[in-house]
Design a protein around this motif. Structure first.
Motif, PDB file in Angstrom:
ATOM      1  N   PHE A   1      76.577 -44.806  28.085  1.00 16.58           N
ATOM      2  CA  PHE A   1      76.744 -46.012  28.400  1.00 16.58           C
ATOM      3  C   PHE A   1      76.140 -46.408  29.748  1.00 16.58           C
ATOM      4  CE2 PHE A   1      80.274 -44.853  25.514  1.00 16.58           C
ATOM      5  CZ  PHE A   1      79.873 -45.529  24.598  1.00 16.58           C
ATOM      6  N   ASP A  15      73.607 -51.134  27.327  1.00 17.35           N
ATOM      7  CA  ASP A  15      73.941 -52.622  27.092  1.00 17.35           C
ATOM      8  C   ASP A  15      72.620 -53.457  26.630  1.00 17.35           C
ATOM      9  OD1 ASP A  15      76.592 -52.229  28.175  1.00 17.35           O
ATOM     10  OD2 ASP A  15      75.876 -52.540  30.127  1.00 17.35           O
ATOM     11  N   ARG A  47      72.050 -51.929  22.624  1.00 18.01           N
ATOM     12  CA  ARG A  47      72.997 -51.546  21.897  1.00 18.01           C
ATOM     13  C   ARG A  47      73.049 -51.924  20.342  1.00 18.01           C
ATOM     14  NH1 ARG A  47      76.822 -55.832  20.978  1.00 18.01           N
ATOM     15  NH2 ARG A  47      76.239 -57.635  21.903  1.00 18.01           N
ATOM     16  N   ASN A  75      85.761 -58.916  22.289  1.00 19.16           N
ATOM     17  CA  ASN A  75      84.954 -58.120  23.133  1.00 19.16           C
ATOM     18  C   ASN A  75      83.723 -57.911  22.063  1.00 19.16           C
ATOM     19  OD1 ASN A  75      85.895 -56.829  20.559  1.00 19.16           O
ATOM     20  ND2 ASN A  75      86.199 -54.818  21.765  1.00 19.16           N
ATOM     21  N   THR A  76      83.449 -58.780  21.214  1.00 20.11           N
ATOM     22  CA  THR A  76      82.442 -58.713  20.484  1.00 20.11           C
ATOM     23  C   THR A  76      81.070 -58.262  20.822  1.00 20.11           C
ATOM     24  OG1 THR A  76      83.552 -60.690  19.012  1.00 20.11           O
ATOM     25  CG2 THR A  76      81.170 -60.011  18.416  1.00 20.11           C
ATOM     26  N   ASP A  77      80.741 -58.846  22.164  1.00 17.54           N
ATOM     27  CA  ASP A  77      79.411 -58.824  22.811  1.00 17.54           C
ATOM     28  C   ASP A  77      79.241 -57.548  23.672  1.00 17.54           C
ATOM     29  OD1 ASP A  77      78.518 -61.258  21.826  1.00 17.54           O
ATOM     30  OD2 ASP A  77      79.148 -62.366  23.626  1.00 17.54           O
ATOM     31  N   THR A  78      80.411 -56.626  23.297  1.00 18.08           N
ATOM     32  CA  THR A  78      80.213 -55.253  24.055  1.00 18.08           C
ATOM     33  C   THR A  78      80.139 -54.232  22.842  1.00 18.08           C
ATOM     34  OG1 THR A  78      82.699 -55.062  24.102  1.00 18.08           O
ATOM     35  CG2 THR A  78      81.584 -56.183  26.048  1.00 18.08           C
ATOM     36  N   LEU A  79      80.139 -54.559  21.708  1.00 15.79           N
ATOM     37  CA  LEU A  79      80.378 -53.534  20.697  1.00 15.79           C
ATOM     38  C   LEU A  79      79.073 -52.775  20.393  1.00 15.79           C
ATOM     39  CD1 LEU A  79      83.072 -55.332  18.459  1.00 15.79           C
ATOM     40  CD2 LEU A  79      83.384 -53.389  19.981  1.00 15.79           C
ATOM     41  N   ALA A 115      87.939 -48.609  25.266  1.00 11.29           N
ATOM     42  CA  ALA A 115      86.910 -49.619  25.971  1.00 11.29           C
ATOM     43  C   ALA A 115      87.590 -50.942  25.769  1.00 11.29           C
ATOM     44  CB  ALA A 115      85.786 -49.283  24.861  1.00 11.29           C
ATOM     45  N   PRO A 116      86.560 -51.779  26.614  1.00 13.60           N
ATOM     46  CA  PRO A 116      87.291 -53.146  26.524  1.00 13.60           C
ATOM     47  C   PRO A 116      87.686 -53.674  24.920  1.00 13.60           C
ATOM     48  CG  PRO A 116      85.329 -52.897  27.615  1.00 13.60           C
ATOM     49  CD  PRO A 116      85.498 -51.621  27.058  1.00 13.60           C
ATOM     50  N   ASP A 135      92.601 -54.269  25.942  1.00 12.12           N
ATOM     51  CA  ASP A 135      92.310 -53.226  26.678  1.00 12.12           C
ATOM     52  C   ASP A 135      93.286 -52.194  26.795  1.00 12.12           C
ATOM     53  OD1 ASP A 135      90.213 -54.710  27.305  1.00 12.12           O
ATOM     54  OD2 ASP A 135      90.773 -55.621  29.087  1.00 12.12           O
TER      55      ASP A 135
END
Length: 581
Positions: free
Chosen positions: A366, A371, A374, A468-472, A539-540, A563
């Motif tokens: 990570f 990022d 991903r 949190n879609t944009d972090t997966l 994770a977030p 969270d």
């Protein structure tokens, strides 16, 4: 001659004046009070302090605000993130992976009038509260950091008015959850000549709270050059009533957990599902909050929650199955099975055992590179292509260093020696034998019935919940990121204990501490009857934890689509109160 004599007299007079002035200056410097440094922690230890407490965590000296001083005591779901030591190279900080009360104290006598000065800072995840107790196992919130001058005869955890001589520092409800290093001071001259106790206390039952102290010193008040601070031999404190754990009956503990989950959900601090079973009998199975806030869908016990690093348990079991089948050996270098691995030093020196115990020095995945890529990292081989040229972060076996990449490597090994994809292997050899029909790692682009939407806070200090879609990642891996239900995780625990996945001898070896409090893909906590194993994930927008108590027969599972520590806090709440017999 008279002129010469006059000039000599003038020079002599000027010299005499200068001498007197210099003497007065030196006398003034000699009389200037000297600030007495009690502890700046530059000796890199806290051995001069006495430590007491209960629950998780402890006080440590640290040098880097991004590296846990002891990874075994740090919450792996919430990165260690505090300011770097504000003065010099070292400072003292608490760290914990669960609820606890941690106290440091030193006994001293102030021979003179002084102002106590020190630097304080903290980083938390939940709002502060200030009940009049230092207990961490009470039902209501107790998240506070306080520094007191207390009477030496007082119970070490007392906050009674007569016992606390001066409150040097204390958090209050409404304070921000993070504080940069700040100097505080208080005049302690009123206790000149008396033995007193300086107490540092961090109390947490709502999520990780890291608190720090540095540069503790006494500055004389006035110009008394004789003032000093005598450090006394520690005097054993009287009983500590609030540091004793208060165990409940099973029925009361289960009810308290359900009430606590409801209270947390009502405060919008928990959404998820909880299950408690003992000896195969389900005592509690409930769900709270919403799986999808836009659609208004409620969470149920059948909701599939993302489980983060809990996947590591499945990967460990799959690896150990292949060890039992003699297709892998624990001390095989990874290059034996991945002959084209780019970094030859890692391929030659890192073993399967190192990967299972997070001691390989294989680093993490990570960060900015992840990022940026991903959605291109779709298979385990993609991770090896991106990260495989990196060198080691430490000598393999030297120390515990949590490594998600190490478990990605285990996924690649499983694929290589089994001839199957990682996902097919765990479906066939872990999930199916355990009866886990709702667990998997399908891509985020695939519709998965009952899979909850994850919600994270808009900022580190709070804010509204947002998806949190944009972090997966593209999909879960051998290191984490899959999904499951509380019922499936109970079935996993039962299949393990019954020997249906790996032998009981292998399970015993996997669930004993090898490095820090970690086995082979399982975290290990407690001792005796309260010894437990399992794993958390966070994770977030996701948090989960499984805890198995083999001697007591309890299995405790909590999953959340919020969270950390939304789910793990509930597991800790119950395990602090459940019967220990």
């Amino acid at each position: 001659m008279r002129g010469v004599r006059g000039r000599r007299s003038a020079v002599a007079a000027a010299a005499l004046v200068a001498f007197v002035a210099l003497s007065l200056l030196l006398i003034g410097c000699e009389a200037q009070p000297r600030t007495i440094v009690m502890d700046d922690f530059e000796a890199s230890g806290i051995s001069a302090w006495q430590a007491v407490g209960s629950g998780a965590g402890g006080w440590f000296v640290y040098a880097d605000g991004h590296k846990p001083p002891d990874p075994a005591h740090s919450d792996p779901n919430v990165p260690f993130d505090v300011p770097d030591p504000p003065q010099g190279r070292f400072a003292a900080v608490t760290d914990s992976n669960g609820p606890g009360t941690r106290i440091l104290y030193r006994d001293l006598r102030l021979d003179g009038r002084f102002t106590l000065r020190l630097t304080v800072f903290y980083a938390g995840t939940a709002p502060f509260s200030s009940p009049a107790t230092l207990a961490h196992d009470i039902p209501q919130a107790n998240q506070q950091f306080r520094i007191d001058l207390v009477a030496r005869s007082a119970p070490i955890d007392s906050v009674a008015k007569g016992d606390v001589l001066a409150n040097v520092f204390g958090t209050s409800p409404g304070d921000p959850v993070r504080r940069q290093p700040t100097e505080v001071r208080v005049d302690v001259s009123a206790w000149a000549g008396q033995p007193v106790r300086l107490r540092l206390a961090g109390i947490n039952n709502r999520g990780p709270l890291r608190v720090g102290v540095d540069n503790i010193r006494f500055q004389p008040v006035g110009r008394d050059p004789g003032g000093r601070v005598a450090l006394l031999s520690p005097h054993t404190p009287s009983r500590a009533p609030d540091l004793a754990l208060h165990r409940m009956t099973q029925a009361d503990a289960v009810k308290a957990l359900a009430d606590h989950a409801q209270e947390r959900a009502r405060a919008d601090e928990f959404a998820g599902a909880v299950l408690v079973a003992r000896d195969g009998k389900v005592l509690l199975q409930g769900a709270w909050g919403r799986a999808d806030r836009t659609a208004g869908t409620a969470n149920t016990p059948a909701t599939r929650f993302r489980i983060g690093s809990m996947n590591k348990m499945f990967t460990a079991v799959a690896t150990l199955q292949l060890v039992e089948a003699h297709k892998l050996a624990l001390d095989d270098p990874i290059g034996n099975h991945l002959p084209n691995y780019p970094n030859k030093q890692m391929a030659t020196n890192v073993t399967v055992r190192h990967l299972l115990t997070h001691t390989g020095g294989t680093g993490d995945i990570f960060g900015p590179t992840f990022d940026q890529h991903r959605l291109q990292l779709r298979e385990h081989r993609d991770y090896l292509k991106m990260y495989g040229s990196r060198g080691l972060t430490q000598e393999p076996g030297a120390r515990f260093e949590y490594s998600n990449y190490g478990f990605v490597l285990l996924g690649a090994l499983i694929e290589q020696v089994s001839g199957m994809s990682y996902y097919d292997y765990v479906d066939e050899h872990v999930f199916r034998p355990a009866g886990m029909t709702s667990t998997g790692s399908l891509p985020e682009s695939t519709h998965v019935p009952d899979r909850a939407v994850g919600y994270m806070r808009a900022s580190r200090t709070g804010g509204a919940w947002m998806p949190n879609t944009d972090t997966l990642p593209w999909r879960g891996t051998a290191a984490g990121g899959g999904y499951s239900t509380v019922g499936d995780l109970l079935r996993f625990a039962q299949a393990l204990r019954a020997g249906r996945l790996i032998s009981k001898a292998t399970l015993a070896e996997a669930t004993r501490p090898h490095q820090q409090q970690y086995g082979y893909g399982f975290g290990v906590q407690g001792e005796g009857r309260l010894r437990s194993y399992g794993h958390g994930g966070g994770a977030p927008g996701m948090n989960g934890e499984l805890r198995v108590f083999p001697r007591l027969g309890y299995v405790v599972v909590s999953l959340s689509n919020l969270d950390p520590p939304a789910a793990s806090e509930l597991v800790e709440f119950f395990t602090l109160r459940m019967p220990d017999r």
